[in-house]
Design an enzyme around this catalytic site. Structure first.
Site, PDB file in Angstrom:
ATOM      1  N   ASP A 428       0.855  -1.179   0.000  1.00 40.00           N
ATOM      2  CA  ASP A 428       0.000   0.000   0.000  1.00 40.00           C
ATOM      3  C   ASP A 428       0.900   1.241   0.000  1.00 40.00           C
ATOM      4  O   ASP A 428       1.843   1.350   0.802  1.00 40.00           O
ATOM      5  CB  ASP A 428      -0.899  -0.010   1.244  1.00 40.00           C
ATOM      6  CG  ASP A 428      -1.865   1.172   1.241  1.00 40.00           C
ATOM      7  OD1 ASP A 428      -2.954   1.012   0.676  1.00 40.00           O
ATOM      8  OD2 ASP A 428      -1.508   2.217   1.803  1.00 40.00           O
ATOM      9  N   GLU A 471      -5.164   1.969  -3.671  1.00 40.77           N
ATOM     10  CA  GLU A 471      -3.714   2.012  -3.810  1.00 40.77           C
ATOM     11  C   GLU A 471      -3.073   0.729  -3.286  1.00 40.77           C
ATOM     12  O   GLU A 471      -1.854   0.674  -3.099  1.00 40.77           O
ATOM     13  CB  GLU A 471      -3.140   3.221  -3.055  1.00 40.77           C
ATOM     14  CG  GLU A 471      -3.277   3.165  -1.534  1.00 40.77           C
ATOM     15  CD  GLU A 471      -4.607   3.747  -1.043  1.00 40.77           C
ATOM     16  OE1 GLU A 471      -4.675   4.160   0.118  1.00 40.77           O
ATOM     17  OE2 GLU A 471      -5.579   3.801  -1.841  1.00 40.77           O
TER      18      GLU A 471
END
Length: 560
Positions: A428, A471
């Protein structure tokens, strides 16, 4: 143009000439055939007797080779690593394949050292065989052939081939592989040793079992030796240990010429019989051969007539056949020239008409085919595009979360089957929300695209990169343990840290960091594929939160 009257006249003359010549030929053939028929009857019996004697000799040789062949086949099975592994599932899978490849075996068994069958490719297992001589011999380390004997499960006479199984860890046999073949299977093959005999073959044993192979109807069956078969003098003789070739009364009381022999090495006897009536069939066959010879001689006398027929009929018909074959091969422009209006000329005219229609139809079909192929290619391309869109992320071009489920399940199954570890990296971008808030979502999309490229450039070909959501990205790493996952994660983390992310298509650039969580699952921990899939994702996600909580920009491995 030929007139009808002239055509019929020519036809009548041809019929008269043909009738006279054929009559002369037939009379000559009949006279010669009668003479030869009388002669053939005197020596055909000697020919058949010699043939039966030779057939029996070849059958004995075939039987010995047959036993050696299938004992060798069973011996080769026990040398296979699947058998020597002593793993029941691997043994069962291997013997099933062998049974499918060698359909002559009624069944293949694996018997453990205690004498119980734990694998049987045809019948139920768990039967005790420890009291059987073939098991005792094989478990003692010696391959063994026994038979014929009555099978407990099939209730038919069988031959049994047994061989000891020695594992890699021990010198003493750990079990026995047994192959079972019906006695009538051997009988049916004996007729194929000399198909020209075209008779009946019996295989007999002292335990009152008999296999019958009928070469005339090409069938094989088994029975018990009762009053029906004891009417056969050959069967009685071979059960007494006799050997010979002679004429006698068969099972149905009719005269046969038979050859019989007892094979002490195999504890069986064979009898091959041909009905005497078959002799007369051979006489007729030889007579027809003689008639054929006469036909050849007579044909040599009719050469002038043959030349005429060839010039007027055969040659034109060959031309028709040649043109037709060329047309069949695809030469649709093939046509015939015809100079007359007789039957051959009419055939040529009809042929050309047919070829014209066929060529026109073919051209139409080619146009339809090309159009159909174009439509089919377009459909395939669209289906391929739809399939790609269904499993890929539109922004990054990576596989999406829907693809991940099936792929991860498949990789877990592979790891379980081949005993290899599997790892997952959950990653992430740090403070990605700030990029969206400060520079806008378009800048964020540019960052995600570049991140997808960075990850893809730093993984192996066997690894699978997936956009998990937002993300978050996931990497599935087959055949990778925890240390390998940490090394791969560090390589990706360093590459992200050193990259200048373009957030305005050639303008402003920023630096980003990434947090990565790794999880590894060993094959012995995989009990259920679905649960294992949930576990490894949850563990990687948990490790990611550990990385976030430890200051971000680092890689953490889930500790069990």
């Amino acid at each position: 143009m030929v007139k009808h009257g002239s055509l019929y006249a020519e036809t009548s003359v041809s019929r008269i000439i043909t009738t006279i010549l054929v009559s002369i030929l037939l009379v000559s053939m009949v006279i010669f055939a009668v003479v030869l028929n009388i002669y053939f009857r005197h020596f055909i019996s000697d020919i058949v007797s010699s043939s039966l004697h030779n057939t029996t000799q070849r059958q004995v040789e075939y039987i010995n080779l047959w036993f050696d062949q299938y004992l060798l086949k069973v011996n080769s099975m026990v040398q296979n690593k699947e058998i020597r592994s002593l793993d029941q599932q691997r043994i069962e899978a291997f013997l099933s394949r062998q049974h499918d490849d060698n359909i002559i075996f009624d069944s293949l068994l694996y018997i453990n050292r205690e004498g119980y069958s734990i694998v049987n490719t045809r019948y139920y297992s768990g039967i005790y065989y420890g009291d059987r001589n073939y098991f005792k011999s094989a478990i003692g380390g010696k391959s063994y052939i026994v038979g014929p004997m009555v099978s407990r499960t099939a209730n038919r006479p069988v031959f049994v081939f047994a061989a000891p199984v020695v594992s890699d860890e021990a010198d003493a046999p750990a079990g026995v592989v047994v192959g079972v073949i019906f006695m009538d299977s051997l009988a049916s093959r004996l007729n194929a040793v000399d198909p020209a005999v075209n008779g009946i073959t019996y295989i007999l044993s002292y335990n009152d079992m008999i296999a019958v192979a009928d070469g005339i109807s090409n069938t094989a069956a088994f029975d018990t030796i009762g009053e029906k078969y004891m009417r056969d003098d050959g069967i009685k003789a071979v059960l007494s240990g006799g050997t010979g070739v002679k004429r006698y009364a068969g099972v149905d009381g009719k005269a046969v010429l038979g050859s019989y022999r007892w094979i002490a090495q195999r504890n069986i006897g064979i009898v091959t019989e041909v009905p005497v009536q078959n002799f007369y069939d051979r006489v007729i066959s030889m007579t027809f051969t003689a008639i054929g010879l006469i036909g050849i001689v007579s044909a040599a006398m009719l050469i002038p007539f043959a030349i005429f027929m060839r010039r007027t009929i055969v040659t034109p018909l060959k031309e028709v056949a040649y043109r037709a074959s060329r047309l069949a091969e695809g030469h649709l422009d093939e046509r015939m020239e015809y100079r007359s209006r007789n039957e051959i000329g009419r055939v040529a005219e009809a042929f050309n008409y047919m070829a014209d229609n066929l060529q026109a139809s073919y051209q139409e079909l080619q146009l339809d085919k090309e159009e159909l192929e174009a439509q089919q290619a377009e459909l395939i391309e669209k289906n391929s595009l739809l399939e790609r869109l269904s499993i890929t992320d539109a922004l990054t071009g990576l596989y999406n979360r829907g693809y991940m489920t099936n792929r991860l399940a498949g990789d877990l199954s592979y790891s379980l089957r081949y005993g290899q570890p599997l790892s997952c990296l959950m990653m992430d971008l740090d403070f990605f929300k700030a990029v969206n808030d400060m520079y806008g979502h378009q800048a964020g999309d540019l960052v995600l695209k570049q991140l997808a490229q960075i990850i893809s450039m730093n993984v192996r070909k066997s690894d699978v990169v997936i956009r998990y959501g937002g993300e978050e990205f996931l990497v599935i790493c087959p055949n990778t343990d925890g240390n390998g996952a940490i090394m791969l994660g560090e390589r990706i983390r360093q590459a992200v840290r050193e990259h200048d992310f373009d957030i305005s298509n050639g303008g402003k650039r920023i630096r980003m960091t990434i947090s990565i969580g790794a999880a590894c699952i060993e094959p012995h921990d995989i009990k259920d594929i679905v649960q294992a899939e949930r576990d490894i994702i949850a563990q990687a996600d948990s490790a990611l939160y550990m990385a976030k909580g430890d200051g971000r920009d680092n890689v953490k491995l889930f500790a069990k």
